[in-house]
Design an enzyme around this catalytic site. Structure first.
Site, PDB file in Angstrom:
ATOM      1  N   ILE A 115      64.004  45.910  31.648  1.00 43.25           N
ATOM      2  CA  ILE A 115      63.001  46.232  32.660  1.00 43.25           C
ATOM      3  C   ILE A 115      61.711  46.722  32.021  1.00 43.25           C
ATOM      4  CG2 ILE A 115      63.779  48.611  33.006  1.00 43.25           C
ATOM      5  CD1 ILE A 115      62.505  46.186  35.734  1.00 43.25           C
TER       6      ILE A 115
ATOM      7  N   SER B 222      63.612  54.831  21.995  1.00 34.31           N
ATOM      8  CA  SER B 222      64.728  53.950  22.340  1.00 34.31           C
ATOM      9  C   SER B 222      65.704  53.911  21.178  1.00 34.31           C
ATOM     10  CB  SER B 222      64.226  52.537  22.654  1.00 34.31           C
ATOM     11  OG  SER B 222      65.289  51.679  23.014  1.00 34.31           O
ATOM     12  N   ARG B 223      66.962  53.698  21.493  1.00 33.73           N
ATOM     13  CA  ARG B 223      67.952  53.586  20.419  1.00 33.73           C
ATOM     14  C   ARG B 223      67.728  52.325  19.599  1.00 33.73           C
ATOM     15  NH1 ARG B 223      73.551  54.133  23.535  1.00 33.73           N
ATOM     16  NH2 ARG B 223      72.362  52.784  24.942  1.00 33.73           N
TER      17      ARG B 223
ATOM     18  N   LYS C 174      63.278  53.550  39.250  1.00 29.46           N
ATOM     19  CA  LYS C 174      64.246  53.727  40.341  1.00 29.46           C
ATOM     20  C   LYS C 174      65.667  53.473  39.826  1.00 29.46           C
ATOM     21  CE  LYS C 174      65.621  49.365  40.950  1.00 29.46           C
ATOM     22  NZ  LYS C 174      67.015  48.886  41.038  1.00 29.46           N
TER      23      LYS C 174
ATOM     24  N   ASP D 193      72.211  48.947  43.030  1.00 28.16           N
ATOM     25  CA  ASP D 193      71.083  48.946  42.105  1.00 28.16           C
ATOM     26  C   ASP D 193      69.976  48.034  42.633  1.00 28.16           C
ATOM     27  OD1 ASP D 193      69.960  49.516  39.223  1.00 28.16           O
ATOM     28  OD2 ASP D 193      69.863  47.345  39.481  1.00 28.16           O
TER      29      ASP D 193
END
Length: 307
Positions: free
Chosen positions: A11, A33-34, A87, A165
């Site tokens: 996303i 971020s990983r 969201k 979702d």
């Protein structure tokens, strides 16, 4: 203004990064971020390290799944940064209220974004329904989870919402366009025998004017996605289609408004205004409907799901 993105997954890459790049309000200064990174942007694997290294970053946009998001949001708010939430704004209503209280205490902005509300034709649908007498409203929200969340097991883990979702996108539009609030009265939730969240759902809502309001969700749609809201009123019929991108009234298309930015550019423009004016935009009504569905829902076990 400098902004940091946390959670460089699908996303973020598909929507957030392009929206920030095209915005006159924002400069992407860092990511956390990983695994994911953005070319030419400072990358970190730890939020605390990023916050310490970049005091100029005023806003943190969180694109993580909902379950881990609370700790990241709390850390950013405690560091005095404004926070933008993908969201749903959290895994539970309680943690969303806790974040709102913390943001007020720290005097920073908190924005619970609902990207489908920012679809081009949602304002027109809201305006059309404002003075109409509703008889029936039906949400049909069907897509293929293998297309939109390929291999992402978190959507079926506790807190991942399952078919809600995408379904919460429909609920975010519903709560925006109806002139009166509705509440859920019945739900049937289809759980794969090997998963923790539903893959399909059917919901019924109470409308204070007596209109029929229902919603059908399916995450195994084999064909093209169906993201549609149909409203029958005494004055005619309105259809909001393609997730709010298209609208017809009595079968006649309604023109897209001039200057419409699209979903994520609109959200980032809204965040820029919020930072300038101050305050919190934390509408939780779509998440309340989902919570009610899990509380009231009849659980039906269906065939197991594998990617």
């Amino acid at each position: 203004m400098d902004i940091a993105l946390v959670g460089i997954g699908k996303i973020a890459v598909d929507q957030h990064v392009p929206a920030i790049a095209d915005s006159p309000d924002w400069t992407l200064a860092a990511t956390v971020s990983r695994r994911g990174t953005v070319d030419g942007v400072a990358a970190y694997t730890d939020l605390g390290a990023m916050l310490e290294a970049h005091p100029e970053v005023r806003v943190v946009s969180l694109c993580l799944p909902p379950v881990p998001r609370f700790d990241y949001a709390r850390q950013a708010i405690a560091a005095g940064r404004h926070v933008m939430l993908e969201k749903p704004p959290g895994a539970t209503l309680a943690e969303c209220h806790a974040l709102a209280a913390l943001a007020a205490e720290q005097r920073v902005c908190l924005f619970a974004t609902w990207h489908s509300r920012a679809a081009d034709m949602v304002p027109a649908a809201k305006a059309w329904l404002a003075d109409k007498t509703l008889r029936r409203l039906q949400i049909t929200w069907k897509e293929n989870v293998r297309q939109w969340h390929p291999g992402q097991d978190w959507v079926f883990d506790p807190g991942g919402l399952g078919v809600f979702d995408p379904g919460i996108n429909a609920l975010s539009i519903l709560t925006e366009i109806l002139p009166v609030p509705v509440h859920l009265t019945r739900a049937r939730l289809m759980f794969p025998e090997n998963r923790h969240t539903p893959i399909a759902a059917s919901c019924t809502f109470h409308h204070p004017g007596g209109a029929e309001v229902g919603m059908e969700l399916d995450w195994l749609e084999p064909g093209a996605p169906a993201w549609r809201i149909e409203a029958e009123t005494e004055e005619g019929t309105m259809v909001l289609d393609k997730g709010g991108a298209e609208m017809t009234v009595n079968g006649t298309p309604v023109a897209r408004p001039e200057g419409a930015l699209g979903e994520y550019p609109t959200l980032y423009a809204q965040m820029a205004r919020l930072v300038k004016t101050g305050g919190t935009d934390m509408d939780l009504s779509p998440l309340r409907h989902v919570a009610d569905a899990f509380m009231l829902g009849e659980r039906i076990t269906v065939e197991g799901f594998e990617w």
